[in-house]
Scaffold this motif. Structure first.
Motif, mmCIF file in Angstrom:
data_model
loop_
_atom_site.group_PDB
_atom_site.id
_atom_site.type_symbol
_atom_site.label_atom_id
_atom_site.label_comp_id
_atom_site.label_asym_id
_atom_site.label_seq_id
_atom_site.Cartn_x
_atom_site.Cartn_y
_atom_site.Cartn_z
ATOM 1 N N LEU A 222 60.296 34.477 34.531
ATOM 2 C CA LEU A 222 60.394 34.833 35.885
ATOM 3 C C LEU A 222 59.269 36.017 35.954
ATOM 4 N N PHE A 223 59.448 36.890 34.793
ATOM 5 C CA PHE A 223 58.107 37.862 34.834
ATOM 6 C C PHE A 223 56.782 36.953 35.029
ATOM 7 N N ASP A 224 56.549 36.044 34.263
ATOM 8 C CA ASP A 224 54.953 35.291 34.237
ATOM 9 C C ASP A 224 55.085 34.807 35.639
ATOM 10 N N PHE A 292 51.623 48.900 38.436
ATOM 11 C CA PHE A 292 51.408 49.390 39.718
ATOM 12 C C PHE A 292 52.133 48.487 40.588
ATOM 13 N N LEU A 293 52.006 47.134 40.342
ATOM 14 C CA LEU A 293 52.755 46.280 41.486
ATOM 15 C C LEU A 293 54.099 46.476 41.585
ATOM 16 N N PHE A 294 54.972 46.431 40.283
ATOM 17 C CA PHE A 294 56.363 46.763 40.259
ATOM 18 C C PHE A 294 56.620 48.366 40.689
ATOM 19 N N ALA A 295 55.920 49.129 40.533
ATOM 20 C CA ALA A 295 56.193 50.433 41.279
ATOM 21 C C ALA A 295 56.179 50.288 42.515
ATOM 22 N N ARG A 334 66.863 40.664 35.971
ATOM 23 C CA ARG A 334 66.346 39.389 36.575
ATOM 24 C C ARG A 334 64.905 38.995 36.003
ATOM 25 N N VAL A 335 64.001 40.108 36.189
ATOM 26 C CA VAL A 335 62.589 39.852 35.890
ATOM 27 C C VAL A 335 62.322 40.670 34.778
ATOM 28 N N ALA A 336 61.871 40.153 33.607
ATOM 29 C CA ALA A 336 61.712 41.133 32.455
ATOM 30 C C ALA A 336 60.573 42.132 32.743
ATOM 31 N N ILE A 337 60.449 43.139 32.377
ATOM 32 C CA ILE A 337 59.359 44.229 32.674
ATOM 33 C C ILE A 337 58.955 44.874 31.199
ATOM 34 N N PRO A 338 58.029 44.252 30.725
ATOM 35 C CA PRO A 338 57.695 44.978 29.244
ATOM 36 C C PRO A 338 57.827 46.318 29.369
ATOM 37 N N ARG A 339 57.990 47.054 28.212
ATOM 38 C CA ARG A 339 58.267 48.653 28.076
ATOM 39 C C ARG A 339 56.743 49.181 28.649
ATOM 40 N N ARG A 340 55.708 48.501 27.801
ATOM 41 C CA ARG A 340 54.265 49.113 28.031
ATOM 42 C C ARG A 340 54.003 49.347 29.606
#
Length: 450
Positions: A222-224, A292-295, A334-340
């Motif tokens: 779902l992240f992709d 930035f998008l997820f922020a 729900r949507v994996a957000i990488p730590r970086r």
């Protein structure tokens, strides 16, 4: 098992469509010609054909053939086979990868190379005919084949009609197709937003009772899919379609909840402006980042939790840290957000209240912060939804561009602004210094420090 349909072939000859080989990559053409010369059927297929017919310029080209992956590898030294669920051949030309798939078959029950779990296909290497391959695809507009042998387009399921009518039809029974792969619902939204098409009612109706299946999809997948939705140049339209279709709450529950909040209209304006700005950067071939998008998408939830924490007596710095961490943790389920990316998001959020403080040392420290530019750009987006922040945006923009002497003058003239976020920070209590005792044991006559 997918029920076999009865596809009706329509052949559109070269003179009746607008596809030109000049708009097909050299790598894709080399693969098509090599397969054809070796006696195999070779077709450009999927989104590339769709976009070429609509006058677009696709970057990725997929090929369908009756050659098996092993036979494709035998023709190309620069080929590698990948995939367990779907066996594919990747032919590599420098930076370009041409994906070659063998025609998929509908298969029979008991076939040892098709595995279905809870209605979802987890492995499928059943090969078949081009007709079977067509009805195995997701949307009609994605089941068009460009034949390198005579430069015609083959349509087995009515894809050309859907292109003319600007509508998306799912191939086969929608409930079954979505249960096989719930992410197809998000693809429908993404395609509608990208192409400016409508989703046929029969394809959209199952969203209401099958949307919950997205909660069980792999978070990394779902992240992709989120990057394809929001960072491909049509993010604003994707957001609107995702919200309108009712799927937003299944993928970004915190965002959907914030839109229903009392200040949801302001938050919606912020998200829309942020995505619009991202779309413009993509079209201008400027860099964009998922952080930035997820922020932007999660700002409403973070801000609400910060205010709640401070209202309950929590230290502002702790409130920001707790809010950012908890919102990211919940969303990552729900949507994996990488730590970086999540680290950058937390810094962007935590720097926002620091824009309100214009004391000299704080200003210089903030300007030197490695995330200043990202945080400032975020402040600019916030100001589009909240006019009261525009003076802050203007001041910090000038400060960032100013020479040291000019910045000193600006700081001398600056007055402390009102808080841009309600209860976003509280002045620290200053500790009172103890008086030094006089040599004789009494109090000294120096005034107490305050």
């Amino acid at each position: 098992m997918i029920e076999p349909a009865k596809p009706t072939l329509r052949v559109i000859p070269r003179e009746q469509h607008g596809i030109s080989r000049r708009n097909i990559s050299n790598g894709a053409l080399r693969v098509l010609y090599r397969l054809n010369e070796a006696g195999y059927d070779a077709f450009l297929v999927g989104g590339a054909v769709r976009d070429l017919l609509l006058g677009g310029h696709p970057k990725d080209f997929d090929i369908a053939t009756n050659a098996t992956p092993e036979q494709v590898r035998g023709l190309f030294r620069n080929c590698r086979l990948i995939g367990r669920r779907f066996r594919l051949a990747h032919v590599v030309f420098g930076q370009e990868i041409v994906e070659v798939a063998t025609f998929r078959g509908t298969g029979e029950e008991g076939n040892v190379d098709r595995h279905v779990v809870d209605g979802r296909i987890v492995r499928d290497n059943v090969y078949g005919t081009i007709e079977e391959d067509a009805i195995r695809r997701d949307f009609r507009v994605n089941a068009l084949y460009y034949n390198i042998a005579d430069f015609s387009v083959r349509d087995y399921v009515g894809g050309m009609e859907d292109l003319d009518k600007k509508v998306l039809h799912l191939i086969g029974d929608p409930d079954q197709r979505y249960r096989e792969d719930p992410v197809r619902m998000l693809r429908a939204v993404r395609l509608a937003a990208k192409l400016g098409f409508s989703i046929d009612q029969t394809a959209q109706q199952p969203f209401a009772h099958l949307g919950q299946l997205l909660c069980d999809a792999a978070p990394a997948r779902l992240f992709d899919e989120s990057l394809k939705l929001f960072l491909a140049g049509h993010g604003q339209a994707s957001f609107r379609e995702l919200d309108r279709s009712g799927l937003l709450g299944f993928v970004f529950p915190a965002t959907a909840a914030a839109l229903r909040h009392s200040d949801g209209a302001e938050f919606r304006a912020l998200v829309e402006w942020g995505l619009k700005n991202t779309d413009q950067r993509v079209k201008a071939e400027k860099s964009v980042t998922p952080a930035f998008l997820f922020a932007v998408l999660l700002w409403g939830a973070v801000r609400e939790r910060v205010e709640r924490g401070i209202s309950s007596g929590m230290d502002p710095a702790a409130a920001w840290a707790n809010a950012g961490g908890s919102v990211i943790a919940e969303q990552s389920a729900r949507v994996a957000i990488p730590r970086r990316f999540s680290l950058v998001m937390e810094e962007i959020w935590s720097l926002q209240p620091r824009f309100e403080l214009r004391m000299k040392k704080r200003v210089f420290r903030l300007l030197a912060h490695p995330r200043f530019r990202a945080a400032y750009d975020f402040l600019v987006v916030r100001a589009q939804a909240d006019n009261s922040l525009k003076p802050l945006v203007e001041w910090w923009g000038q400060a960032h561009a100013a020479q040291p002497d000019a910045l000193d003058e600006m700081l001398n003239q600056a007055a402390q602004p009102a808080a841009a976020l309600p209860k976003a920070g509280a002045p620290k209590k200053r500790r009172r210094r103890r008086r030094k005792k006089a040599p004789g044991g009494g109090s000294g006559d120096a005034p107490e420090a305050t």
